[in-house]
Write an enzyme that holds these catalytic residues in place. Structure first.
Site, PDB file in Angstrom:
ATOM      1  N   HIS A   1      19.212  -1.613   7.857  1.00 59.28           N
ATOM      2  CA  HIS A   1      18.570  -0.650   8.744  1.00 59.28           C
ATOM      3  C   HIS A   1      19.640  -0.070   9.669  1.00 59.28           C
ATOM      4  CE1 HIS A   1      15.948   0.736  12.062  1.00 59.28           C
ATOM      5  NE2 HIS A   1      14.938   0.672  11.214  1.00 59.28           N
TER       6      HIS A   1
ATOM      7  N   ASP B   1      19.345  -9.871  10.909  1.00 60.33           N
ATOM      8  CA  ASP B   1      18.301  -8.936  11.329  1.00 60.33           C
ATOM      9  C   ASP B   1      17.000  -9.448  10.722  1.00 60.33           C
ATOM     10  OD1 ASP B   1      16.424  -6.920  11.539  1.00 60.33           O
ATOM     11  OD2 ASP B   1      17.700  -5.333  10.750  1.00 60.33           O
TER      12      ASP B   1
ATOM     13  N   GLN C   1      12.043  -7.892   9.472  1.00 60.29           N
ATOM     14  CA  GLN C   1      11.091  -7.991   8.361  1.00 60.29           C
ATOM     15  C   GLN C   1      10.964  -9.425   7.845  1.00 60.29           C
ATOM     16  OE1 GLN C   1       9.315  -5.405   7.572  1.00 60.29           O
ATOM     17  NE2 GLN C   1      10.478  -3.841   8.660  1.00 60.29           N
TER      18      GLN C   1
ATOM     19  N   LYS D   1       6.106  -6.010  14.831  1.00 60.12           N
ATOM     20  CA  LYS D   1       5.941  -6.128  13.382  1.00 60.12           C
ATOM     21  C   LYS D   1       5.234  -7.423  12.992  1.00 60.12           C
ATOM     22  CE  LYS D   1      10.143  -3.416  12.520  1.00 60.12           C
ATOM     23  NZ  LYS D   1       9.549  -2.181  12.015  1.00 60.12           N
TER      24      LYS D   1
ATOM     25  N   CYS E   1      15.055   4.801   8.070  1.00 57.06           N
ATOM     26  CA  CYS E   1      16.215   4.384   8.868  1.00 57.06           C
ATOM     27  C   CYS E   1      17.212   3.613   8.014  1.00 57.06           C
ATOM     28  CB  CYS E   1      15.785   3.553  10.073  1.00 57.06           C
ATOM     29  SG  CYS E   1      14.833   4.472  11.290  1.00 57.06           S
TER      30      CYS E   1
END
Length: 406
Positions: free
Chosen positions: A121, A198, A201, A224, A361
């Site tokens: 991302h 990261d 997700q 999220k 993104c």
């Protein structure tokens, strides 16, 4: 796992959009919020609204207890060793930037290497681009396999004694790829590098244990994972965080302030300058309670079944291309022949179906896929196979609408 009962906790799902029952397939962008999260934030503002840490009155103490209680819920949720390793931020982007600025700019020099992947991302690309420019370090990209996965042989070749930071997403927001974080972290550490993950997700969909992964930093967002927007988390190993300087200065994060010099509070508060995101943290804590009640293992199993069903059904549509590996998280990115994904999403919206369209993104990944944009359907604990059937019907209607390109 009773999906129908779960859906009753999300009032936003009980509405019509453009004359059709809403099918929300955009949880990778932001998930919907259950009543318990909405109520927790509302109750804070109704009954406990006060600043934290600074006062001795009852409202301030109650607010502080809820705020710090949420930190402990995060600690337990990701199995951090100590709540002092849990820093509240505005989201994944802020968390990654904090590491890039505070750790990266202080520990990198010319000739050092930062290793990331083309699937990242933008929030895990741009901070490292800027850090490389500021320090003279080199930004290096790990190659991807043809299906968008990572081969550990490539990892072993790419990470050398020049590598100082490895920054990789846990789950791709485009391909659904679940990356082998634990193994990559081990290779990074064998070469003296630190590992940032990261987890935007990852945390909403997988049971994350930061001690088992042995990552040095892990970043994620509340919105999220059924929590509110504007709140996120940076986890870090204590020895690293202790030696990092704050990136925001002001109230709340100080110990003593003199006319020409100041000292900082201990972890985690030295990184939380100013009035913190109190209601957001409380909402995140309520979201964690909600997810724990359902069980991350149950959520992962449900999403896996949905992804398999969706792959099978979508492959019946002639002219539809699916991107990414077969073994994936609960999202599918696709294109429908020469129909622009924005047009696909517009037709689906007219049927009450919400999907994401664009570059997500992830423009370097779009170039790697040789497309300008894609459409994406992402699933969460409240989605059903019947909604996937609606998606398939909507895509077939899109084909009829743009029949000249098929």
């Amino acid at each position: 796992m009773d999906v129908n009962a779960i859906r009753q906790q999300f009032p936003i799902l009980n509405q019509n959009v453009n004359g059709h029952p809403l099918v929300y397939l955009d949880s990778s962008a932001t998930s919907q919020k259950p009543l318990s999260v909405i109520s927790a934030m509302e109750d804070y503002y109704k009954f406990d609204n006060s600043n934290v840490h600074r006062g001795v009155h009852t409202l301030g103490n109650r607010a502080t207890d809820k705020y710090e209680g949420a930190r402990e819920k995060v600690r337990n949720f990701i199995n951090a060793e100590s709540a002092s390793q849990v820093i509240f931020t505005r989201g994944t982007t802020t968390s990654i930037n904090t590491v890039a600025y505070s750790y990266g700019r202080s520990n990198l020099t010319e000739g050092d290497e930062i290793l990331i992947t083309p699937m990242e991302h933008h929030s895990n690309i741009i901070p490292w681009q800027q850090t490389a420019k500021a320090t003279g370090a080199t930004l290096k990209y790990l190659p991807l396999q043809s299906d968008g996965t990572i081969d550990l042989v490539d990892v072993k070749e790419a990470i050398t004694n020049k590598t100082k930071i490895v920054a990789i997403m846990h789950v791709s927001n485009v391909l659904g790829t679940i990356n082998p974080i634990k193994q990559i972290a081990q290779i990074a550490h064998e070469n003296g590098a630190v590992m940032l993950v990261d987890g935007a997700q990852g945390v909403p969909h997988l049971k994350v244990d930061v001690q088992d992964l042995d990552c040095d930093f892990y970043a994620f967002s509340g919105h999220k994972m059924c929590g509110p927007t504007g709140i996120g988390v940076l986890y870090g190993k204590r020895e690293l965080l202790d030696n990092m300087e704050p990136v925001e200065f002001g109230g709340e994060m100080i110990d003593f302030v003199n006319l020409y010099d100041s000292t900082w509070k201990e972890l985690p508060w030295k990184f939380e300058g100013g009035t913190p995101i109190i209601a957001g943290a409380i909402g995140l804590g309520a979201a964690i309670d909600f997810l724990n009640d359902i069980g991350l293992e149950n959520i992962e199993e449900h999403e896996s079944k949905l992804a398999l069903y969706a792959m099978k059904q979508l492959r019946t549509i002639d002219g539809l291309t699916i991107y990414g590996p077969d073994d994936r998280a609960g999202l599918i990115t696709f294109n429908l022949n020469d129909v622009h994904p924005h047009d696909t999403a517009t037709v689906l919206d007219s049927e009450g179906i919400a999907v994401r369209a664009g570059h997500h993104c992830a423009q370097p990944l779009m170039k790697w896929l040789d497309v300008t944009a894609t459409a994406r359907a992402s699933f969460y604990l409240y989605n059903t196979e019947e909604e996937i059937d609606r998606l398939v019907d909507g895509l077939n209607k899109t084909k009829e609408y743009f029949g000249d390109v098929f």
